[in-house]
Design a protein around this motif. Structure first.
Motif, PDB file in Angstrom:
ATOM      1  N   ARG A 158       0.835  -1.201   0.000  1.00  0.00           N
ATOM      2  CA  ARG A 158       0.000   0.000   0.000  1.00  0.00           C
ATOM      3  C   ARG A 158       0.876   1.258   0.000  1.00  0.00           C
ATOM      4  O   ARG A 158       0.586   2.223  -0.717  1.00  0.00           O
ATOM      5  CB  ARG A 158      -0.919   0.012   1.217  1.00  0.00           C
ATOM      6  CG  ARG A 158      -1.673   1.332   1.340  1.00  0.00           C
ATOM      7  CD  ARG A 158      -2.973   1.246   2.112  1.00  0.00           C
ATOM      8  NE  ARG A 158      -2.843   0.620   3.403  1.00  0.00           N
ATOM      9  CZ  ARG A 158      -3.899   0.274   4.141  1.00  0.00           C
ATOM     10  NH1 ARG A 158      -5.122   0.488   3.690  1.00  0.00           N
ATOM     11  NH2 ARG A 158      -3.730  -0.286   5.322  1.00  0.00           N
ATOM     12  N   LEU A 179       2.192   1.864  -3.507  1.00  0.00           N
ATOM     13  CA  LEU A 179       1.194   2.362  -4.443  1.00  0.00           C
ATOM     14  C   LEU A 179       0.806   3.809  -4.147  1.00  0.00           C
ATOM     15  O   LEU A 179       0.535   4.586  -5.073  1.00  0.00           O
ATOM     16  CB  LEU A 179      -0.054   1.474  -4.400  1.00  0.00           C
ATOM     17  CG  LEU A 179       0.123   0.039  -4.909  1.00  0.00           C
ATOM     18  CD1 LEU A 179      -1.135  -0.770  -4.641  1.00  0.00           C
ATOM     19  CD2 LEU A 179       0.453   0.026  -6.394  1.00  0.00           C
ATOM     20  N   GLU A 180       0.782   4.192  -2.870  1.00  0.00           N
ATOM     21  CA  GLU A 180       0.342   5.535  -2.499  1.00  0.00           C
ATOM     22  C   GLU A 180       1.443   6.586  -2.597  1.00  0.00           C
ATOM     23  O   GLU A 180       1.161   7.767  -2.850  1.00  0.00           O
ATOM     24  CB  GLU A 180      -0.220   5.523  -1.071  1.00  0.00           C
ATOM     25  CG  GLU A 180      -1.526   4.752  -0.944  1.00  0.00           C
ATOM     26  CD  GLU A 180      -2.045   4.729   0.485  1.00  0.00           C
ATOM     27  OE1 GLU A 180      -1.276   5.138   1.390  1.00  0.00           O
ATOM     28  OE2 GLU A 180      -3.194   4.309   0.698  1.00  0.00           O
ATOM     29  N   ASP A 191       4.581   6.259  -4.487  1.00  0.00           N
ATOM     30  CA  ASP A 191       5.320   6.332  -5.747  1.00  0.00           C
ATOM     31  C   ASP A 191       4.501   7.116  -6.772  1.00  0.00           C
ATOM     32  O   ASP A 191       3.381   6.728  -7.110  1.00  0.00           O
ATOM     33  CB  ASP A 191       5.578   4.912  -6.269  1.00  0.00           C
ATOM     34  CG  ASP A 191       6.575   4.901  -7.428  1.00  0.00           C
ATOM     35  OD1 ASP A 191       6.498   5.798  -8.292  1.00  0.00           O
ATOM     36  OD2 ASP A 191       7.418   3.982  -7.478  1.00  0.00           O
ATOM     37  N   PRO A 192       5.038   8.227  -7.295  1.00  0.00           N
ATOM     38  CA  PRO A 192       4.268   9.050  -8.247  1.00  0.00           C
ATOM     39  C   PRO A 192       3.892   8.307  -9.525  1.00  0.00           C
ATOM     40  O   PRO A 192       2.875   8.621 -10.149  1.00  0.00           O
ATOM     41  CB  PRO A 192       5.217  10.225  -8.544  1.00  0.00           C
ATOM     42  CG  PRO A 192       6.581   9.764  -8.131  1.00  0.00           C
ATOM     43  CD  PRO A 192       6.362   8.807  -7.005  1.00  0.00           C
ATOM     44  N   TRP A 211       2.903   5.177  -9.736  1.00  0.00           N
ATOM     45  CA  TRP A 211       1.693   4.411  -9.461  1.00  0.00           C
ATOM     46  C   TRP A 211       0.500   5.332  -9.238  1.00  0.00           C
ATOM     47  O   TRP A 211      -0.632   4.995  -9.631  1.00  0.00           O
ATOM     48  CB  TRP A 211       1.900   3.509  -8.248  1.00  0.00           C
ATOM     49  CG  TRP A 211       2.710   2.290  -8.559  1.00  0.00           C
ATOM     50  CD1 TRP A 211       3.982   1.998  -8.127  1.00  0.00           C
ATOM     51  CD2 TRP A 211       2.321   1.203  -9.400  1.00  0.00           C
ATOM     52  NE1 TRP A 211       4.394   0.801  -8.640  1.00  0.00           N
ATOM     53  CE2 TRP A 211       3.392   0.284  -9.422  1.00  0.00           C
ATOM     54  CE3 TRP A 211       1.174   0.911 -10.135  1.00  0.00           C
ATOM     55  CZ2 TRP A 211       3.353  -0.900 -10.154  1.00  0.00           C
ATOM     56  CZ3 TRP A 211       1.120  -0.270 -10.874  1.00  0.00           C
ATOM     57  CH2 TRP A 211       2.197  -1.151 -10.879  1.00  0.00           C
ATOM     58  N   LYS A 212       0.721   6.485  -8.634  1.00  0.00           N
ATOM     59  CA  LYS A 212      -0.381   7.432  -8.422  1.00  0.00           C
ATOM     60  C   LYS A 212      -0.957   7.900  -9.754  1.00  0.00           C
ATOM     61  O   LYS A 212      -2.179   8.056  -9.900  1.00  0.00           O
ATOM     62  CB  LYS A 212       0.119   8.616  -7.599  1.00  0.00           C
ATOM     63  CG  LYS A 212       0.464   8.254  -6.149  1.00  0.00           C
ATOM     64  CD  LYS A 212       1.097   9.408  -5.407  1.00  0.00           C
ATOM     65  CE  LYS A 212       0.103  10.515  -5.124  1.00  0.00           C
ATOM     66  NZ  LYS A 212       0.706  11.581  -4.274  1.00  0.00           N
ATOM     67  N   SER A 213      -0.094   8.096 -10.741  1.00  0.00           N
ATOM     68  CA  SER A 213      -0.562   8.547 -12.058  1.00  0.00           C
ATOM     69  C   SER A 213      -1.122   7.398 -12.893  1.00  0.00           C
ATOM     70  O   SER A 213      -1.737   7.636 -13.933  1.00  0.00           O
ATOM     71  CB  SER A 213       0.586   9.224 -12.821  1.00  0.00           C
ATOM     72  OG  SER A 213       1.634   8.295 -13.091  1.00  0.00           O
ATOM     73  N   ARG A 255      -3.414   5.288 -11.873  1.00  0.00           N
ATOM     74  CA  ARG A 255      -4.663   4.848 -11.262  1.00  0.00           C
ATOM     75  C   ARG A 255      -5.870   5.457 -11.968  1.00  0.00           C
ATOM     76  O   ARG A 255      -5.878   6.630 -12.344  1.00  0.00           O
ATOM     77  CB  ARG A 255      -4.684   5.231  -9.779  1.00  0.00           C
ATOM     78  CG  ARG A 255      -5.921   4.738  -9.036  1.00  0.00           C
ATOM     79  CD  ARG A 255      -5.779   4.918  -7.544  1.00  0.00           C
ATOM     80  NE  ARG A 255      -6.958   4.404  -6.834  1.00  0.00           N
ATOM     81  CZ  ARG A 255      -7.057   4.299  -5.516  1.00  0.00           C
ATOM     82  NH1 ARG A 255      -6.039   4.680  -4.759  1.00  0.00           N
ATOM     83  NH2 ARG A 255      -8.148   3.816  -4.966  1.00  0.00           N
ATOM     84  N   TYR A 295      -5.381   0.114 -10.970  1.00  0.00           N
ATOM     85  CA  TYR A 295      -4.074   0.529 -11.453  1.00  0.00           C
ATOM     86  C   TYR A 295      -3.791  -0.191 -12.771  1.00  0.00           C
ATOM     87  O   TYR A 295      -4.286  -1.301 -13.003  1.00  0.00           O
ATOM     88  CB  TYR A 295      -2.980   0.165 -10.445  1.00  0.00           C
ATOM     89  CG  TYR A 295      -3.069   0.893  -9.128  1.00  0.00           C
ATOM     90  CD1 TYR A 295      -2.423   2.108  -8.932  1.00  0.00           C
ATOM     91  CD2 TYR A 295      -3.799   0.352  -8.073  1.00  0.00           C
ATOM     92  CE1 TYR A 295      -2.504   2.775  -7.714  1.00  0.00           C
ATOM     93  CE2 TYR A 295      -3.882   1.016  -6.857  1.00  0.00           C
ATOM     94  CZ  TYR A 295      -3.237   2.221  -6.681  1.00  0.00           C
ATOM     95  OH  TYR A 295      -3.316   2.880  -5.489  1.00  0.00           O
ATOM     96  N   LYS A 328      -1.846   4.272 -16.779  1.00  0.00           N
ATOM     97  CA  LYS A 328      -3.285   4.360 -16.508  1.00  0.00           C
ATOM     98  C   LYS A 328      -4.037   3.347 -17.363  1.00  0.00           C
ATOM     99  O   LYS A 328      -3.851   3.285 -18.581  1.00  0.00           O
ATOM    100  CB  LYS A 328      -3.792   5.767 -16.789  1.00  0.00           C
ATOM    101  CG  LYS A 328      -5.223   6.018 -16.303  1.00  0.00           C
ATOM    102  CD  LYS A 328      -5.652   7.438 -16.603  1.00  0.00           C
ATOM    103  CE  LYS A 328      -4.929   8.455 -15.751  1.00  0.00           C
ATOM    104  NZ  LYS A 328      -5.321   8.356 -14.326  1.00  0.00           N
TER     105      LYS A 328
END
Length: 263
Positions: free
Chosen positions: A219, A222-223, A225-226, A228-230, A232, A237, A254
């Protein structure tokens, strides 16, 4: 281990140079088969007529995972080329399985190396896979070409979907594995787009007999790391993988699923 294995040999065809057998495996109240196998000069014909409520062998290795579960239904066919192997073969397989679990998975990350996670409940699996020339698969004629030309032999994921307590996942787009003539399967070229969602309860799973909760690192990854954030969209993901099966290069991207659902 199987409860029972039945093998019937067709004597006349075997005597005249084309060995032919019918095999049925019974296990745990279910069966795989009958499977008809005919050995010809240039190829081997294999037809799986039926799979029903057949438990997977304990700890079945699939790539980096060890799987357990029950195949509820399925069938398949394969025309195996005796000279070139899978890269010259054609066929199709469809299965529906349930109670799928990935045992003792390991997450390899640059930040923390190899991390052992808890078992992952994958739930229900629906899969449909085709092996043929790219030019013979209708869906690939219309979509993006991906790896290889029209005459390249590919393993095409028509459907691959998981829906479980811990994770939901699916293959997107025209995801294929290009089978390379004269090369080991591990050298096959992959072009695959995936979408996955992880349920919050998975992150809080603990190890039996311990207060350790190793899934929480996932978690955090995923929260924080930029990339993974982009990557989503809704609760999903995305990931795109290229390269070889032995050494794929997977990059967060994405996904095309919308609204957080399979559509």
């Amino acid at each position: 281990e199987l409860d029972e294995l039945k093998v019937k040999v067709r004597l006349l065809s075997t005597i005249f140079g084309s060995p032919s057998v019918r095999v049925t495996a019974n296990n745990g109240g279910g069966h795989l088969g009958p499977v008809d196998i005919r050995v010809n000069t240039d190829n081997i014909e294999i037809e799986i007529r039926e799979i029903e409520n057949f438990p997977l062998p304990g700890g079945l290795p699939v790539g980096p995972l060890s799987l357990s579960g029950v195949i509820e239904s399925g069938s398949g066919r394969l025309l195996w080329d005796r000279e070139t192997g899978l890269s010259g073969s054609e066929g199709a397989v469809e299965i529906v399985a349930d109670n799928m679990v990935a045992r003792d998975p390991v997450l390899n990350s640059r930040q923390a190396g190899a991390i052992s996670l808890t078992d992952i409940s994958l739930g229900r699996l629906e899969a449909s896979v085709i092996i043929d020339k790219r030019s013979s698969i209708a869906a690939l004629k219309q979509g993006r070409r991906g790896a290889g030309g029209a005459d390249s032999r590919v393993l095409y994921f028509e459907t691959l979907k998981l829906e479980g307590k811990d994770i939901s996942a699916m293959i997107e787009g025209s995801s294929v594995i290009r089978l390379m003539a004269g090369r080991d399967m591990s050298k096959s070229q992959i072009t695959a787009e995936l979408a996955f969602a992880i349920n919050d309860t998975f992150f809080d799973k603990g190890v039996k007999g311990s207060d350790e909760k190793p899934n929480r690192f996932l978690r955090t990854l995923l929260e924080m790391d930029p990339r993974w954030k982009s990557a989503r969209s809704g609760r999903f993901y995305g990931l795109i993988c290229t390269g070889t099966l032995a050494d794929p290069n997977c990059i967060p991207r994405k996904p095309s699923v919308r609204g957080g659902d399979f559509k």
